[in-house]
Design a protein around this motif. Structure first.
Motif, PDB file in Angstrom:
ATOM      1  N   ASP A 131       0.732  10.878   3.472  1.00 53.11           N
ATOM      2  CA  ASP A 131       0.521   9.448   3.273  1.00 53.11           C
ATOM      3  C   ASP A 131       1.637   8.835   2.417  1.00 53.11           C
ATOM      4  OD1 ASP A 131      -0.697   7.031   3.562  1.00 53.11           O
ATOM      5  OD2 ASP A 131      -2.620   7.622   2.716  1.00 53.11           O
ATOM      6  N   ARG A 179      -7.260   6.839   2.222  1.00 58.09           N
ATOM      7  CA  ARG A 179      -8.419   5.941   2.119  1.00 58.09           C
ATOM      8  C   ARG A 179      -9.617   6.545   2.858  1.00 58.09           C
ATOM      9  NH1 ARG A 179      -7.819  -0.373   2.154  1.00 58.09           N
ATOM     10  NH2 ARG A 179      -5.872  -0.696   1.041  1.00 58.09           N
ATOM     11  N   GLU A 228       0.829  -1.202   0.000  1.00 63.39           N
ATOM     12  CA  GLU A 228       0.000   0.000   0.000  1.00 63.39           C
ATOM     13  C   GLU A 228       0.866   1.256   0.000  1.00 63.39           C
ATOM     14  OE1 GLU A 228      -3.304   0.252   0.080  1.00 63.39           O
ATOM     15  OE2 GLU A 228      -3.755   2.257   0.843  1.00 63.39           O
ATOM     16  N   ASN A 229       1.906   1.244   0.822  1.00 60.99           N
ATOM     17  CA  ASN A 229       2.652   2.476   1.066  1.00 60.99           C
ATOM     18  C   ASN A 229       4.003   2.520   0.368  1.00 60.99           C
ATOM     19  OD1 ASN A 229       0.821   3.838   2.951  1.00 60.99           O
ATOM     20  ND2 ASN A 229       1.192   2.028   4.210  1.00 60.99           N
ATOM     21  N   VAL A 238      -8.282  -0.114   6.201  1.00 62.64           N
ATOM     22  CA  VAL A 238      -6.838   0.127   6.146  1.00 62.64           C
ATOM     23  C   VAL A 238      -6.198  -1.082   5.466  1.00 62.64           C
ATOM     24  CG1 VAL A 238      -6.533   1.734   8.064  1.00 62.64           C
ATOM     25  CG2 VAL A 238      -6.704  -0.699   8.530  1.00 62.64           C
ATOM     26  N   CYS A 246      -3.799   4.951   6.957  1.00 60.96           N
ATOM     27  CA  CYS A 246      -4.311   5.206   5.608  1.00 60.96           C
ATOM     28  C   CYS A 246      -5.274   6.387   5.482  1.00 60.96           C
ATOM     29  CB  CYS A 246      -4.971   3.939   5.070  1.00 60.96           C
ATOM     30  SG  CYS A 246      -3.882   2.507   5.089  1.00 60.96           S
TER      31      CYS A 246
END
Lengths: 95, 452, 497
Positions: free
Chosen positions: C295, C312, C182-183, C325, C309
């Motif tokens: 983020d 999101r 995700e990151n 998340v 998150c």
């Protein structure tokens, strides 16, 4: 304008100026904090006393006292402006 | 001990004469300093990964290391100026007058080195001014780091003002003997000077000295700097009220050591045996012993409270400290210095300037090691110690090690240059010595005529 | 890990408190249609229960089932004979309850019972007065009660956080992987981290290790935020997330030092993908709805950590991602559902629903087994993992009326804890399961593999699974030895251990 409106306005103004922020639990952070009294109440006390003594003590010469304050402010400004220039140069070169 | 009578020529010697050794030192210190600047640029270009640091926790390292330890060390050394000024101006211990200005300059140089470390230590130094000053009105209420910035700035500004005010007297009187190419600077330094002001400035300087003396040792090195660590309950090696006094004693031992080394260097270079006398060295060495004793005494407090019946995390941190050669080594060095100083007070023949220098250098090495160890050890043994199987240990990288040499080079460079511009011994000190107020030596001759 | 055995903030253990609340309670009740004697009597017995004077069995004997059921429903007013309560009385009762709790705090210091037990009994006692909210306001411990404490300040009413069920976690490290993907995290920057430990106090050994899933705790009293010299580290007022403004941070790393949990990961070196490309590709993902860059992985020289998150939550990643998340999604996908993210102040949020289901579930088992005197956890077939409703399950969203009451945790059989509560950081991650004690020791992956094979997957296996790690192994390998990764860039020195 009643007192409630006034106090709300004051709150809004101060939260804008001092940028109060909220904790997750709803309480306000930032001001006042421990630093408010440690720094401005205790640590800087010697400077307040010194400045008072410069202006009030004998033999008196207000011009010299003002000169002393100009020295303090001027050197502080020089220090931080110098640092600003230095850091901006670092920024341009490396970031 | 010299029996010569000091005069203006003596204190102007550094400005007027330049020896070969001077150029060598200038070159060496410039090279070392530049070398570090070069390495720092590599760090700026490639990121902080060039250091031996890492994240504490699952990153397996320490967040802060030698940079922060050395930062504290330099602020500690900077306290030399305060001690000497306090001794001379506020406590009337005039024997130290000849080294007072050198010590004050050491304050400026030491604080500059410390300030430099703050910038070197940062991931984004380019934002140092905009981000910190830009939010000062919010962060000063809560962030101990902002308190540090505040107080170090105040300390620097006040010491610089102190020097600037006291220089007015000297520069005016010595103006004719000073080099012409610095004329604009001297004009600026003595702007608006009149003889009448001496008394007023003297009074202002007294108050300034008082303010610095309260602020620097008690509120800076015994205050906001230890609070960076002592206010964090999750590090048993750091947390607690004792760090204030403990930091202060360490600062004072390194400060005195710095002044001893500096005074010795100038005495040797400019043949100032009759100005910076043996008596001054004896006195400074004695003070070094006294502060070393306080240093060890506070370490003892920490060891006893950390071993007797402390909480799990605290006991663990203390045990780790006591089993580390760097900690044991630094404590042993300070203890050895204390024993020597005690012995030479009992048996005077044990004293020599060379031995004092050795003691001072040893103490400076020990305090640097202790400070770096303190920072690292705190992060290695936190209360939340669940990460201990994460691999990793800290050892400073070459860049970090060179930073110490680089800042020493920077400070040496500062003295070499400043000594060319203004007298590093106060005219008052010469007048005082000539006036026959010296402690254990009488001037052989009557007052000499001042050369025109 | 707690080293502090004191209970709560109250040190005043004067018995006067106990009398005060009684007088206050009585005067609040008298003159109304409520049965003051029954109220005071009940509260007194609740207090005895808390001090250990009265056993639970004795308490149950004293009051019939109806009373007990009503107590569990918190329906104090109905119990005392009133149809509905007027607000003033409620306020008075709360005032009385405040001193009641003070009294309990004081008393507990003298008893032999463990801290956690006392805390449980205190919340039980408080529940008898319908004061669940006060327990939460008092010490922030009780998750069910936390939700009732909202809105009092008139400020923000959302507090994002997590409930993590450690007994459901099977060590698949899906959450770690999900967070990396995700990151775009750099090698070793384990914003989500899973630790295995041994701990004699909890009978956790290398063969049967304990586990801790550790994201950022998003504290309400975040020390990292307090020490930050720039305000880069801040709390988002609208939802209580603790974030870093990457455009303000100066990289002094004081937040990492100030955090007692070790959740911060500094960007020690420049990422392989250059800034402009990263910003272009992830425009929606790096900026939140305030247009602040908070983020994904941080750029070089600034601090990063688990964000929960925010983009999101702001709807930047699509409507379906709001309220989720990455680690929770991954955990659900792996079929574990140990992580439950949501608004802790909302009684109907996923974490609050989960905790209710979970406690109710085990409570049911407790009642069944109680009569036989059998302990509920030891003989579970599922390797110590208690079954609980998962998001896919039919009854997951179906909350029975009685479940919405404050179930005294002493009866749940599931211990809940927040990490290092004595540090007063007010963390917003609530754990279900065993808390690691002060002497707990982390087990390395090698140790776990050797002593408890299959207890967790290895990072090697994880990297074979992770798409991100496979495409860019140099930059995004998932490892737990970040020091070694960083040492590769260290110039001279930086010797490992």
């Amino acid at each position: 304008m009643n007192l409630a409106t006034l106090s709300m306005l004051a709150w809004d103004a101060s939260s804008y100026l001092l940028q109060w922020r909220y904790h997750g639990d709803g309480s306000v952070v930032s001001f006042p904090g421990p630093g408010t009294w440690i720094i401005f109440g205790v640590v800087l006390m010697p400077i307040y006393v010194m400045a008072l003594a410069w202006f009030l003590g004998k033999p008196a010469d207000p011009k010299k006292a003002v000169m002393g304050v100009v020295y303090l402010v001027g050197i502080a400004a020089l220090l931080w402006i110098g640092m600003l220039v230095q850091t901006l140069m670092i920024g341009v070169t490396f970031f | 001990m010299s029996t010569k009578t000091p005069n203006e020529d003596d204190i102007l010697r550094p400005i007027r004469h330049t020896s070969k050794k001077y150029y060598v030192m200038l070159a060496v210190s410039a090279v070392v300093f530049t070398a570090f600047l070069g390495l720092w640029m590599i760090q700026l270009a490639e990121g902080m990964a060039v250091t031996g640091l890492s994240d504490w926790g699952s990153g397996g390292g320490v967040t802060w290391g030698l940079y922060i330890g050395a930062f504290i060390w330099w602020v500690g050394i900077a306290h030399g100026g305060i001690i000497l000024s306090a001794a001379v101006r506020l406590l009337g211990m005039e024997r130290y007058m000849p080294v007072a200005r050198l010590a004050e300059m050491l304050t400026l140089a030491g604080l500059s080195a410390a300030g430099f470390y703050i910038i070197v230590h940062m991931g984004r130094p380019d934002r140092m001014v905009t981000s910190v000053l830009g939010h000062y009105h919010i962060t000063v209420h809560n962030s101990p780091l902002v308190w540090d910035v505040t107080v170090i700035t105040a300390y620097f500004v006040m010491t610089a003002t102190y020097l600037a005010l006291t220089l007015r007297y000297d520069v005016t009187r010595l103006r004719d003997q000073l080099p012409n190419h610095f004329e604009p600077l001297y004009k600026l330094l003595t702007i608006g000077y009149s003889k009448k002001e001496d008394e007023v400035i003297e009074r202002m300087v007294w108050w300034l000295a008082l303010a610095i003396i309260i602020m620097a040792p008690l509120l800076l090195h015994g205050g906001v700097i230890p609070w960076l660590f002592a206010l964090l309950p999750s590090y048993p090696g750091w947390f607690g009220a004792i760090q204030g006094p403990q930091f202060l004693t360490i600062a004072l031992t390194s400060a005195i050591s710095g002044v001893i080394i500096l005074s010795y260097a100038f005495r040797k270079a400019y043949d100032w045996g009759h100005i910076i006398t043996d008596d001054i060295f004896r006195g400074l060495t004695l003070w070094l012993g006294f502060f070393a004793m306080l240093f060890l005494w506070l370490q003892l407090q920490q060891i006893v409270s950390g071993t007797f019946h402390s909480t799990t995390d605290h006991a663990y941190a203390t045990e780790a400290k006591l089993s580390h050669p760097i900690y044991i080594g630094s404590i042993a060095i300070v203890a050895a210095v204390l024993i020597y100083i005690f012995a030479q007070t009992v048996r005077k023949s044990l004293f020599s300037k060379r031995r004092s220098i050795v003691a001072a250098v040893a103490v400076l090495a020990a305090t640097l090691a202790e400070k770096v160890f303190f920072v690292v050890e705190g992060l290695m043994y936190p209360t939340f110690s669940l990460y201990e199987a994460t691999p990793g240990a800290y050892w400073p990288s070459v860049i970090e090690f060179v930073s110490v040499l680089g800042t020493i080079g920077m400070v040496v460079l500062f003295f070499l240059l400043v000594a060319k511009v203004v007298p590093v011994v106060e005219l008052h000190a010469v007048e005082h010595l000539r006036g026959g107020h010296g402690h254990d030596h009488e001037p052989e001759k009557a007052t000499e005529e001042v050369e025109a | 890990m707690s080293v502090d055995d004191s209970v709560g903030d109250h040190t005043d253990d004067s018995p006067a408190h106990l009398d005060d609340w009684e007088i206050e309670l009585r005067s609040a009740l008298e003159g109304t249609e409520y049965d003051a004697d029954l109220g005071v009597g009940l509260a007194k017995d609740a207090q005895r229960l808390a001090t250990g004077e009265l056993t639970e069995a004795q308490f149950r004997e004293r009051y019939d089932d109806d009373v007990i059921t009503n107590l569990e429903n918190e329906d104090f007013f109905e119990l005392l004979g009133a149809e509905d309560a007027d607000l003033e009385i409620v306020d008075d009762l709360r005032a009385a309850g405040g001193t009641f709790l003070d009294g309990l705090n004081g008393v507990s210091g003298n008893s032999d019972t463990s801290r956690r037990e006392v805390m449980k009994k205190m919340s039980a006692g408080a529940a008898f007065l319908g004061l669940g909210a006060l327990t939460a306001a008092d010490d922030g411990r009780d998750p069910q009660a936390a939700m009732a404490a909202q809105d009092d300040e008139g400020g923000n009413d959302t507090q994002f956080g997590m409930v993590i069920d450690l007994e459901r976690c099977d060590g698949c490290l899906g959450c770690v992987e999900g967070c990396y993907e995700e990151n775009n995290l750099r090698a070793g920057a384990n914003w989500m981290y899973v630790l295995n430990y041994k701990d004699e106090e909890n009978q956790r050994t290398a063969e049967d290790p304990g586990r801790l899933v550790r994201p950022c705790q998003h504290c309400s009293e975040a020390p990292c935020e307090q020490v930050c010299p720039t305000t880069a580290r801040h709390t988002r007022p609208e939802d209580g997330l603790v974030l870093t403004d990457y455009d303000i941070c100066i990289g002094c790393r004081y937040c990492q030092v100030g955090c007692p949990y070790g959740v911060n990961y500094f960007a020690w070196d420049p990422p392989r993908v250059d800034e402009e490309q990263h910003l272009e590709e992830n425009n929606n993902h790096v900026y939140d709805n305030r247009d602040q860059r908070v983020d994904m992985r941080p750029p070089r020289g600034v601090m990063g950590k688990c964000t929960m998150c925010p983009s999101r939550q702001d709807g930047n990643m699509g409507e379906e991602a709001v309220g989720t998340v990455a680690c929770m999604d991954a955990c659900d996908q792996m079929g574990m559902s140990a992580i439950h993210f949501g608004d802790l102040n909302d009684p109907e949020s996923r974490p609050n629903q989960y905790i209710r289901h979970r406690t109710a579930h085990s409570r049911g088992e407790l009642e069944d087994l109680d009569e036989e005197g059998v302990e509920v956890y030891d003989d579970d077939d599922d390797g110590g993992v208690l079954p609980g409703p998962a998001p896919g399950d039919d009854d997951y969203d179906d909350v029975p009326e009685w479940l919405s009451s404050n179930i005294p945790s002493s009866e749940t059989g599931v211990s809940t804890f927040r990490l290092l509560e004595e540090m007063d950081t007010k963390p917003n991650v609530i754990y279900l399961g065993d808390e690691p004690g002060p002497n707990a020791e982390q087990l390395s992956q090698e140790e776990v593999e050797e002593e408890a094979p299959g207890y967790t997957i290895s990072y090697e296996q994880l990297n074979e699974r992770s798409a991100l790690a496979m495409t860019e192994p140099d930059d995004h390998e998932i490892v737990d030895d970040r020091k070694d990764v960083l040492d590769e860039s260290t110039i001279g020195g930086g010797i490992g251990q």
